[in-house]
Design an enzyme around this catalytic site. Structure first.
Site, PDB file in Angstrom:
ATOM      1  N   SER A  87       0.829  -1.203   0.000  1.00  0.00           N
ATOM      2  CA  SER A  87       0.000   0.000   0.000  1.00  0.00           C
ATOM      3  C   SER A  87       0.871   1.263   0.000  1.00  0.00           C
ATOM      4  O   SER A  87       1.696   1.431  -0.893  1.00  0.00           O
ATOM      5  CB  SER A  87      -0.971  -0.038   1.188  1.00  0.00           C
ATOM      6  OG  SER A  87      -1.930   0.985   1.075  1.00  0.00           O
ATOM      7  N   ASP A 241      -9.608  -3.264  -5.877  1.00  0.00           N
ATOM      8  CA  ASP A 241      -8.696  -2.313  -5.220  1.00  0.00           C
ATOM      9  C   ASP A 241      -8.668  -1.026  -6.036  1.00  0.00           C
ATOM     10  O   ASP A 241      -8.341  -1.056  -7.221  1.00  0.00           O
ATOM     11  CB  ASP A 241      -7.288  -2.927  -5.161  1.00  0.00           C
ATOM     12  CG  ASP A 241      -6.273  -2.022  -4.483  1.00  0.00           C
ATOM     13  OD1 ASP A 241      -6.645  -0.906  -4.047  1.00  0.00           O
ATOM     14  OD2 ASP A 241      -5.095  -2.424  -4.399  1.00  0.00           O
ATOM     15  N   HIS A 271      -7.940  -4.564  -1.472  1.00  0.00           N
ATOM     16  CA  HIS A 271      -6.831  -3.808  -0.892  1.00  0.00           C
ATOM     17  C   HIS A 271      -6.638  -4.166   0.595  1.00  0.00           C
ATOM     18  O   HIS A 271      -7.581  -4.158   1.371  1.00  0.00           O
ATOM     19  CB  HIS A 271      -7.068  -2.302  -1.019  1.00  0.00           C
ATOM     20  CG  HIS A 271      -5.831  -1.514  -0.711  1.00  0.00           C
ATOM     21  ND1 HIS A 271      -4.823  -1.315  -1.649  1.00  0.00           N
ATOM     22  CD2 HIS A 271      -5.396  -0.920   0.420  1.00  0.00           C
ATOM     23  CE1 HIS A 271      -3.858  -0.621  -1.095  1.00  0.00           C
ATOM     24  NE2 HIS A 271      -4.171  -0.376   0.161  1.00  0.00           N
TER      25      HIS A 271
END
Length: 301
Positions: A87, A241, A271
């Site tokens: 991320s 995501d 995600h």
């Protein structure tokens, strides 16, 4: 490689600058260390609400430089160091790997592993942003709030940022070759997509937001000469995501400059799902898939 020296992994955790910690990623780092027989440096960094850009990239870079200067102390082979992150930590991988090119006396990163990374804050009209506005862990509202908070942008400009009305048409022409959805494979685009940057230009928003057009915030914006010097990459994307297309854009940029890329796409992934890989009842098959794929790639380097 000397039998006494091991591979090194520098790991930058996720959490969008608001959550995520050394503790919450400890089990993932332990898993990678055990599976790949590596020394793992897990990097902590300052976060919101007290700390804003560029704290994360600065802290990650400083920790990485310290590690690279002292590899022998940690028993790490200088030719075998991998930068890995998830991320916002995946974005840190790109920023740090690019920045380390300015330190030719240090050992080189041999590979970069970017797991569902955030790579740019310019184009929020990409197919993945339009298609995944209400997915688990990273809804449109959470994403835009975190971006504004970390970059010190008043939340009243959130919609202008998401819709792209802050972007002068001439500036978009400059970035389009790298950031347009034209660079996304057709199978990821639905017919109902809205056009990019089609609204009326909002000059007031531009004056408040323009500082985000910086390669130290969006590593996708660096020039080709820098991209061409980067090490091989392993990119993980998840179908559900909003950041999926960031990695796809980076994949194209790397491949266009001759950098070897291995791409791992998880159709049922969302995600942040890798953080659940060890949560047993709360885990998902996609969580373990990604953890195993990352370990397998690193072992194969």
């Amino acid at each position: 490689m000397s039998s006494e020296l091991r591979r090194g992994i520098i790991f930058y955790h996720g959490g969008g600058a608001i959550c995520g910690s050394l503790d919450s990623y400890h089990n993932l780092c332990s898993f990678l260390a055990q599976q790949t027989d590596s020394v793992v440096l897990s990097v902590g960094y300052r976060k919101l609400p007290d700390h804003h850009h560029p704290c994360i990239s600065k802290d990650c870079l400083n920790a990485s430089i310290h590690f690279m200067k002292n590899l022998m102390t940690y028993g790490v082979d200088p030719s075998w160091v991998v930068a890995c992150g998830e991320s916002i930590g995946g974005g840190a991988v790109a920023l740090v790997t690019q920045a380390l090119l300015n330190f030719p006396s240090l050992p080189h990163i041999c590979a970069q592993v970017l797991i569902t990374p955030v790579m740019q804050v310019i184009n929020f009209r990409l197919p993945s942003h339009q298609q995944n506005q209400n997915v688990p862990f990273l809804t449109k509202d959470i994403l835009m709030t975190v971006v504004c908070k970390y970059l010190d942008i008043d939340l009243s400009w959130k919609d202008a940022l998401f819709n792209g009305t802050y972007m002068p048409p001439d500036t978009w022409k400059k970035y389009r070759k790298w950031l347009s959805s034209d660079n996304i494979p057709r199978r990821f685009k639905s017919k109902s997509l809205l056009p990019e940057f089609s609204g009326p230009f909002n000059e007031a928003a531009y004056l408040e937001i323009k500082h985000i057009s910086d390669a130290k915030i969006s590593p996708l914006l660096v020039n080709d000469k820098i991209i061409a010097q980067l090490p091989e990459a392993f990119l993980v994307t998840c179908e559900y995501d909003p950041l999926r297309d960031d990695a796809l854009l980076y994949k194209k940029r790397l491949e266009d400059q001759g950098v070897p890329v291995t791409w791992y796409h998880v159709e049922e992934g969302f995600h942040g799902c890798i953080t659940l890989f060890d949560k047993q009842l709360f885990s998902f098959p996609c969580s373990m898939k990604i953890a195993n794929a990352v370990a397998s790639y690193i072992k194969g380097i």
